[in-house]
Design a protein around this motif. Structure first.
Motif, PDB file in Angstrom:
ATOM      1  N   ARG A 235      26.297   1.451 -31.859  1.00 15.88           N
ATOM      2  CA  ARG A 235      26.360   2.905 -31.693  1.00 15.88           C
ATOM      3  C   ARG A 235      27.107   3.363 -33.095  1.00 15.88           C
ATOM      4  NH1 ARG A 235      29.522   4.927 -27.801  1.00 15.88           N
ATOM      5  NH2 ARG A 235      30.483   3.065 -27.213  1.00 15.88           N
TER       6      ARG A 235
ATOM      7  N   GLN B  54      24.627   4.957 -35.117  1.00 15.10           N
ATOM      8  CA  GLN B  54      24.132   6.243 -34.732  1.00 15.10           C
ATOM      9  C   GLN B  54      24.681   7.479 -34.872  1.00 15.10           C
ATOM     10  OE1 GLN B  54      23.148   5.554 -30.280  1.00 15.10           O
ATOM     11  NE2 GLN B  54      22.610   3.517 -30.715  1.00 15.10           N
TER      12      GLN B  54
ATOM     13  N   ALA C 236      27.287   9.861 -30.611  1.00 11.99           N
ATOM     14  CA  ALA C 236      26.511   8.786 -29.929  1.00 11.99           C
ATOM     15  C   ALA C 236      27.357   8.368 -28.663  1.00 11.99           C
ATOM     16  CB  ALA C 236      26.320   7.563 -30.644  1.00 11.99           C
TER      17      ALA C 236
END
Length: 181
Positions: A124, A127, A131
């Motif tokens: 994550r 991201q 996220a």
């Protein structure tokens, strides 16, 4: 040290002593890239490590800059930094990802796992700050995004950080990101 001449053994002992001043990760990094510390490094590191103001006067190419760099790296990776190991690794992994530094990213994925980040959380990090992070983790990731994209932490991101961290911890986060950009 078996099989070494007395002079070689003494030089190796001096190099080992100089590197023992650093966090093990910093010492391993140095040892993987250099045969041994230079004389200015061996002589400068104890003074730098003790917190004394230090001036290293030596010719170009003698390792002066690296002497100071390693001392700074030692601080960023040490318990003296006010960031937790987990927070530090979130910052380093995000910066490594944003800067496309495969080496730093891969090295710190392992450190991140050791610091308590899950493999899912590390995924994550790529991201970005929205996220599904806690407020603090998202703010740390946003700070990295700000610094890599514009070399400046926006007022919005700084306010998010300050809502969760002391000013010193916020600066340690900035220093950590700067160490890896």
């Amino acid at each position: 040290l078996a099989g070494m001449s007395a002079k070689t053994a003494s030089l190796q002992s001096s190099a080992d002593e100089a590197l023992s001043l650093f966090h093990p990760a910093v010492a391993r990094w140095f040892a993987s890239r250099f045969e041994r510390p230079t004389s200015p490094q061996e002589r400068g590191w104890p003074a730098i490590g003790s917190g004394r103001d230090t001036l290293i006067a030596a010719p170009t190419g003698s390792g002066k800059t690296l002497a100071a760099f390693l001392a700074w790296g030692m601080y960023v990776m040490s318990d003296e930094s006010s960031l937790t190991p987990r927070q530090r690794e979130i910052v380093i992994i995000r910066v490594g990802y944003l800067c496309r530094s495969g080496y730093e990213f891969a090295q710190h994925v392992q450190s991140g796992l050791a610091s308590g980040l899950s493999a899912e959380a590390i995924g994550r990090i790529k991201q970005g700050p929205e996220a599904g992070w806690t407020s603090l983790d998202g703010a740390l990731i946003a700070m990295c995004d700000d610094l890599v994209a514009g070399h400046f932490v926006t007022d919005t991101t700084w306010s998010r950080l300050r809502a969760e961290l002391s000013e010193i911890a916020c600066m340690d986060a900035v220093y950590t990101a700067g160490q890896y950009t």
